[in-house]
Design a protein around this motif. Structure first.
Motif, PDB file in Angstrom:
ATOM      1  N   ALA A  36       0.966  -1.309  -0.054  1.00 26.45           N
ATOM      2  CA  ALA A  36       0.029   0.122  -0.038  1.00 26.45           C
ATOM      3  C   ALA A  36       1.047   1.191   0.144  1.00 26.45           C
ATOM      4  N   LEU A  37       1.885   1.272   0.786  1.00 32.42           N
ATOM      5  CA  LEU A  37       2.601   2.638   0.751  1.00 32.42           C
ATOM      6  C   LEU A  37       3.638   2.676  -0.437  1.00 32.42           C
ATOM      7  N   GLY A  38       3.927   1.382  -1.065  1.00 29.15           N
ATOM      8  CA  GLY A  38       4.513   1.683  -2.334  1.00 29.15           C
ATOM      9  C   GLY A  38       3.816   2.089  -3.369  1.00 29.15           C
ATOM     10  N   LEU A  39       2.527   1.739  -3.287  1.00 26.41           N
ATOM     11  CA  LEU A  39       1.693   2.433  -4.328  1.00 26.41           C
ATOM     12  C   LEU A  39       1.428   3.893  -4.283  1.00 26.41           C
ATOM     13  N   ILE A  40       1.218   4.268  -2.895  1.00 25.23           N
ATOM     14  CA  ILE A  40       1.334   5.664  -2.533  1.00 25.23           C
ATOM     15  C   ILE A  40       2.599   6.470  -3.223  1.00 25.23           C
ATOM     16  N   PRO A  73     -13.729  12.017 -13.678  1.00 22.40           N
ATOM     17  CA  PRO A  73     -12.672  13.076 -13.867  1.00 22.40           C
ATOM     18  C   PRO A  73     -11.503  12.268 -14.717  1.00 22.40           C
ATOM     19  N   VAL A  74     -10.628  13.005 -15.524  1.00 22.61           N
ATOM     20  CA  VAL A  74      -9.333  12.515 -16.333  1.00 22.61           C
ATOM     21  C   VAL A  74      -8.537  12.179 -15.150  1.00 22.61           C
ATOM     22  N   PHE A  75      -7.668  11.226 -15.188  1.00 18.92           N
ATOM     23  CA  PHE A  75      -6.678  10.663 -14.455  1.00 18.92           C
ATOM     24  C   PHE A  75      -5.469  10.215 -15.017  1.00 18.92           C
ATOM     25  N   ASN A  76      -4.476   9.583 -14.270  1.00 18.92           N
ATOM     26  CA  ASN A  76      -3.535   8.944 -15.184  1.00 18.92           C
ATOM     27  C   ASN A  76      -3.178   7.657 -14.043  1.00 18.92           C
ATOM     28  N   ILE A  77      -1.999   7.286 -14.266  1.00 17.87           N
ATOM     29  CA  ILE A  77      -1.776   5.806 -13.545  1.00 17.87           C
ATOM     30  C   ILE A  77      -1.254   6.064 -12.143  1.00 17.87           C
ATOM     31  N   ALA A  78      -0.492   7.295 -12.085  1.00 11.92           N
ATOM     32  CA  ALA A  78      -0.050   7.721 -10.725  1.00 11.92           C
ATOM     33  C   ALA A  78      -1.096   7.832  -9.867  1.00 11.92           C
ATOM     34  N   ASP A  79      -1.990   8.599 -10.151  1.00 12.13           N
ATOM     35  CA  ASP A  79      -3.436   8.742  -9.356  1.00 12.13           C
ATOM     36  C   ASP A  79      -4.127   7.652  -9.085  1.00 12.13           C
ATOM     37  N   MET A  80      -3.970   6.524  -9.961  1.00 17.27           N
ATOM     38  CA  MET A  80      -4.472   5.115  -9.554  1.00 17.27           C
ATOM     39  C   MET A  80      -3.686   4.551  -8.361  1.00 17.27           C
ATOM     40  N   GLY A  81      -2.328   4.846  -8.391  1.00 18.75           N
ATOM     41  CA  GLY A  81      -1.476   4.307  -7.293  1.00 18.75           C
ATOM     42  C   GLY A  81      -1.828   4.694  -6.099  1.00 18.75           C
ATOM     43  N   VAL A  82      -1.962   6.315  -6.074  1.00 19.95           N
ATOM     44  CA  VAL A  82      -2.335   6.978  -4.822  1.00 19.95           C
ATOM     45  C   VAL A  82      -3.491   6.601  -4.388  1.00 19.95           C
ATOM     46  N   VAL A  83      -4.345   6.505  -4.992  1.00 16.51           N
ATOM     47  CA  VAL A  83      -5.801   6.385  -4.423  1.00 16.51           C
ATOM     48  C   VAL A  83      -5.954   4.788  -4.102  1.00 16.51           C
ATOM     49  N   GLY A  85      -3.653   2.850  -3.117  1.00 17.12           N
ATOM     50  CA  GLY A  85      -2.657   2.544  -1.682  1.00 17.12           C
ATOM     51  C   GLY A  85      -3.587   3.180  -0.736  1.00 17.12           C
ATOM     52  N   ALA A  86      -4.243   4.320  -0.727  1.00 17.69           N
ATOM     53  CA  ALA A  86      -4.917   4.906   0.426  1.00 17.69           C
ATOM     54  C   ALA A  86      -6.171   4.149   0.792  1.00 17.69           C
ATOM     55  N   ILE A  87      -6.922   3.577  -0.371  1.00 19.85           N
ATOM     56  CA  ILE A  87      -7.953   2.596   0.088  1.00 19.85           C
ATOM     57  C   ILE A  87      -7.565   1.318   0.754  1.00 19.85           C
ATOM     58  N   MET A  88      -6.321   0.805   0.244  1.00 19.32           N
ATOM     59  CA  MET A  88      -5.774  -0.359   0.740  1.00 19.32           C
ATOM     60  C   MET A  88      -5.526  -0.126   2.261  1.00 19.32           C
ATOM     61  N   ILE A  89      -4.864   0.980   2.421  1.00 19.98           N
ATOM     62  CA  ILE A  89      -4.640   1.388   3.963  1.00 19.98           C
ATOM     63  C   ILE A  89      -5.959   1.458   4.860  1.00 19.98           C
ATOM     64  N   VAL A  90      -6.858   2.191   4.319  1.00 19.21           N
ATOM     65  CA  VAL A  90      -8.164   2.119   5.159  1.00 19.21           C
ATOM     66  C   VAL A  90      -8.670   0.940   5.208  1.00 19.21           C
ATOM     67  N   ALA A  91      -8.761  -0.040   4.068  1.00 19.44           N
ATOM     68  CA  ALA A  91      -9.159  -1.451   4.359  1.00 19.44           C
ATOM     69  C   ALA A  91      -8.440  -2.193   5.324  1.00 19.44           C
TER      70      ALA A  91
END
Length: 121
Positions: A36-40, A73-83, A85-91
């Motif tokens: 998760a932290l690696g994704l963020i 919204p328009v996004f990129n792969i980096a945004d997918m990693g941050v989001v 990873g954050a969802i994973m930490i919450v879970a």
């Protein structure tokens, strides 16, 4: 969105990356939290790369968003990693997964003390 505060966002992202590194080195022993932290961190570094190296110059470059879904919204792969990873930490927090499982277990001396107390009772 936020184009006029790009230097502030870049500095905030650099601080987040530093915080993730410090937390990961000091407190994380769980492979799930590591992922998760690696994704963020990977997502933040990807966006930092754009902000530092794209025109018009360092701390003023624009992040390139290139994925567009209908009604999203328009996004990129980096945004997918941050989001992601954050969802994973919450879970992980909701499911009670510890960032350092060894720290949550009683120390061997504590287990031995409890066992000897049970025998004497």
């Amino acid at each position: 969105m936020g184009a006029e505060i790009t230097p502030v966002v870049t500095c905030l992202q650099l601080a987040i990356v530093a915080g993730v590194i410090v937390f990961a080195v000091k407190a994380v022993r769980s492979p799930w939290y590591t992922v998760a932290l690696g994704l963020i961190m990977g997502g933040a570094l990807g966006n930092i790369h754009d902000r530092l190296l794209r025109e018009p110059g360092p701390f003023r470059g624009a992040v390139v968003d290139f994925l567009e879904l209908p009604n999203w919204p328009v996004f990129n792969i980096a945004d997918m990693g941050v989001v992601g990873g954050a969802i994973m930490i919450v879970a992980l927090g909701l499911f009670g997964v510890a960032s350092d499982p060894a720290h949550d277990e009683p120390a061997p001396s504590e287990e031995a003390g409890e066992a000897s107390q049970e025998k004497t009772s």
